[in-house]
Design a protein around this motif. Structure first.
Motif, short mmCIF file in Angstrom:
data_model
loop_
_atom_site.label_atom_id
_atom_site.label_comp_id
_atom_site.label_asym_id
_atom_site.label_seq_id
_atom_site.Cartn_x
_atom_site.Cartn_y
_atom_site.Cartn_z
N HIS A 117 3.67 -43.57 53.18
CA HIS A 117 2.32 -43.92 53.97
C HIS A 117 1.42 -43.18 53.16
O HIS A 117 1.31 -41.96 52.99
N THR A 118 0.43 -43.91 52.56
CA THR A 118 -0.70 -43.22 51.71
C THR A 118 -2.13 -43.68 52.28
O THR A 118 -2.37 -44.52 53.11
N GLY A 119 -2.99 -42.79 51.83
CA GLY A 119 -4.55 -43.20 52.33
C GLY A 119 -5.16 -41.78 52.80
O GLY A 119 -4.67 -40.80 52.91
N LYS A 120 -6.69 -42.22 52.97
CA LYS A 120 -7.35 -41.00 53.61
C LYS A 120 -7.54 -41.17 55.08
O LYS A 120 -7.90 -42.37 55.34
N VAL A 121 -7.15 -40.29 55.82
CA VAL A 121 -7.33 -40.15 57.14
C VAL A 121 -8.65 -40.18 57.71
O VAL A 121 -9.37 -39.11 57.11
N ALA A 148 -10.74 -37.77 55.00
CA ALA A 148 -12.15 -38.12 54.33
C ALA A 148 -13.06 -36.83 54.65
O ALA A 148 -12.71 -36.15 55.42
N PRO A 149 -13.97 -36.83 53.98
CA PRO A 149 -14.65 -35.52 53.97
C PRO A 149 -15.38 -35.26 55.33
O PRO A 149 -15.28 -34.15 55.68
N ASP A 150 -15.78 -36.13 56.02
CA ASP A 150 -16.44 -35.95 57.40
C ASP A 150 -15.32 -35.87 58.66
O ASP A 150 -15.55 -35.95 59.65
N PHE A 151 -13.98 -36.23 58.27
CA PHE A 151 -13.02 -36.12 59.28
C PHE A 151 -12.88 -34.90 59.88
O PHE A 151 -12.90 -33.87 59.24
N THR A 152 -12.72 -34.89 61.26
CA THR A 152 -12.58 -33.41 62.03
C THR A 152 -11.38 -33.30 62.97
O THR A 152 -11.22 -32.58 63.67
N GLU A 153 -10.64 -34.23 63.10
CA GLU A 153 -9.66 -34.66 63.94
C GLU A 153 -8.28 -34.24 63.58
O GLU A 153 -7.20 -34.64 63.90
N GLY A 188 -10.76 -42.51 56.91
CA GLY A 188 -11.23 -43.49 55.94
C GLY A 188 -10.55 -44.61 56.08
O GLY A 188 -10.91 -45.36 57.19
N ASP A 189 -9.38 -45.20 55.19
CA ASP A 189 -8.77 -46.18 55.32
C ASP A 189 -7.58 -46.01 56.26
O ASP A 189 -6.83 -47.14 56.64
#
Length: 162
Positions: free
Chosen positions: A58-62, A109-114, A64-65
């Motif tokens: 499983h890939t991707g930006k948490v 993602a740069p603004d992700f905080t969780e 984000g996508d």
């Protein structure tokens, strides 16, 4: 968090069965390292990722996508892979005295905080499988990238009985 006092069966193997979880073969390392090292009564597990039994990653930006709720499931899958490594290392999961520490890394993602909410997928699983022995110290942090663009990577330190 799961209520570890309400577990209806004892022993990690029985709990896995009750949860409907079949352990896969432990994933093979993607580089020059081993999946675990035992030092005394501590078992150090190398970082694992959200790899399905058939090898799918499983890939991707948490944030984000990939939404945090889906990444929670990826962290749970990563926990299953960590338990598969424990089984391989110990031969018997009842030898796990305590899950001491988890380090959860989120491909964020740069603004992700969780980040903590995501890594709870693994933490909740450890508590469900190991009961009070699954309650652990933990760090949950965000990274700009992870190997193969996986969504999460988690490593563990486990105390074991001989």
């Amino acid at each position: 968090m799961n209520d570890v006092r309400s577990l209806s069966v004892t022993g990690p193997q029985a709990r896995l069965k009750e949860l409907g979880i079949a352990l896969p073969e432990p994933p093979t390392p993607i580089a020059n390292f081993v999946t675990y090292v035992r030092e005394g009564n501590l078992l150090f597990l190398s970082g694992q990722g959200p790899q399905e039994a058939d090898g799918f990653l499983h890939t991707g930006k948490v944030g984000g996508d990939v939404p945090a709720e889906k990444a929670y499931e990826h962290a749970k899958l990563t926990g299953i892979n960590l338990i598969a490594v424990m089984q391989d290392a110990l031969g018997d999961l009842s030898r796990v005295k305590r899950v001491v520490k988890l380090l959860g890394m989120v491909n964020a993602a740069p603004d992700f905080t969780e980040h903590p909410k995501v890594i709870n997928g693994c933490s909740d699983l450890m508590m469900a499988v190991f009961g009070e022995a699954g309650i652990h110290a933990r760090s949950a942090v965000g990274f700009g990238s992870l190997p193969n663009n996986i969504t999460v990577e988690i490593e563990a330190i486990v105390a074991i009985d001989d």
